[in-house]
Design a protein around this motif. Structure first.
Motif, short mmCIF file in Angstrom:
data_model
loop_
_atom_site.label_atom_id
_atom_site.label_comp_id
_atom_site.label_asym_id
_atom_site.label_seq_id
_atom_site.Cartn_x
_atom_site.Cartn_y
_atom_site.Cartn_z
N ARG A 176 0.64 -1.31 0.08
CA ARG A 176 -0.08 0.19 0.00
C ARG A 176 0.96 1.44 -0.11
NH1 ARG A 176 -4.59 0.04 4.55
NH2 ARG A 176 -4.50 2.19 3.55
N ALA A 177 1.99 1.39 0.81
CA ALA A 177 2.55 2.25 1.08
C ALA A 177 3.42 2.51 -0.46
CB ALA A 177 4.02 2.37 2.14
N SER B 47 2.51 1.78 -3.45
CA SER B 47 1.35 2.14 -4.45
C SER B 47 1.00 3.55 -4.11
CB SER B 47 0.21 1.38 -4.28
OG SER B 47 -0.42 1.55 -3.34
N GLU B 48 1.16 4.22 -3.04
CA GLU B 48 1.02 5.79 -2.82
C GLU B 48 2.11 6.52 -3.37
OE1 GLU B 48 -1.96 7.40 -1.10
OE2 GLU B 48 -2.71 5.63 -1.55
N LYS C 65 3.14 6.74 -6.20
CA LYS C 65 2.71 7.69 -7.58
C LYS C 65 2.02 8.75 -7.23
CE LYS C 65 -1.03 4.48 -8.43
NZ LYS C 65 -1.05 3.59 -7.41
N LEU C 66 1.33 9.06 -6.42
CA LEU C 66 0.49 10.04 -6.04
C LEU C 66 1.17 11.39 -5.42
CD1 LEU C 66 -2.53 8.26 -4.38
CD2 LEU C 66 -2.24 8.99 -6.76
N ASP D 237 3.53 9.24 6.09
CA ASP D 237 2.64 10.41 5.39
C ASP D 237 1.90 9.43 4.20
OD1 ASP D 237 3.56 12.41 6.94
OD2 ASP D 237 5.37 12.67 5.33
N LEU D 238 2.26 8.30 4.06
CA LEU D 238 1.65 7.43 2.88
C LEU D 238 0.40 6.99 3.53
CD1 LEU D 238 4.89 5.95 1.51
CD2 LEU D 238 3.60 7.91 0.72
N PHE D 239 -0.03 7.21 4.73
CA PHE D 239 -1.25 6.54 5.14
C PHE D 239 -2.21 7.64 5.86
CE2 PHE D 239 1.92 3.07 5.38
CZ PHE D 239 1.17 1.82 4.81
N LYS D 240 -3.25 7.48 5.95
CA LYS D 240 -4.32 8.26 6.77
C LYS D 240 -3.94 8.25 7.97
CE LYS D 240 -8.08 7.89 3.56
NZ LYS D 240 -9.41 7.44 3.15
#
Length: 79
Positions: A10-11, A13-14, A16-17, A28-31
């Protein structure tokens, strides 16, 4: 709780944003509430695994300085 390998995916994949050259921490890659629900031991393992991925150069990210609380900062590379 989720498997650490799932959290790592999940981290990753974030990334790319993020904008090019943006500086970030793994958390920071998670809520905020998601990060707070991850047990501390899993957060530490996740940070180690993320740094390992950076050193393998499989993601467009480089490790930069650490924060005053010894958290590793990263920067997204251009391109």
């Amino acid at each position: 709780m989720m498997n650490v390998d799932v959290l790592l995916e999940r981290a990753l994949s974030e990334i790319k944003l993020l904008k090019e050259e943006e500086i970030f921490l793994v958390k920071d890659l998670f809520k905020g509430y998601e990060w707070n629900r991850i047990p501390v031991k899993d957060r530490l393992l996740l940070g180690t695994l993320f740094l390992h991925e950076v050193h393998k150069e499989k993601i467009p990210v480089k490790a930069v300085e650490k924060t005053s609380s010894h958290q590793q900062r990263y920067q997204k590379l251009p391109g």
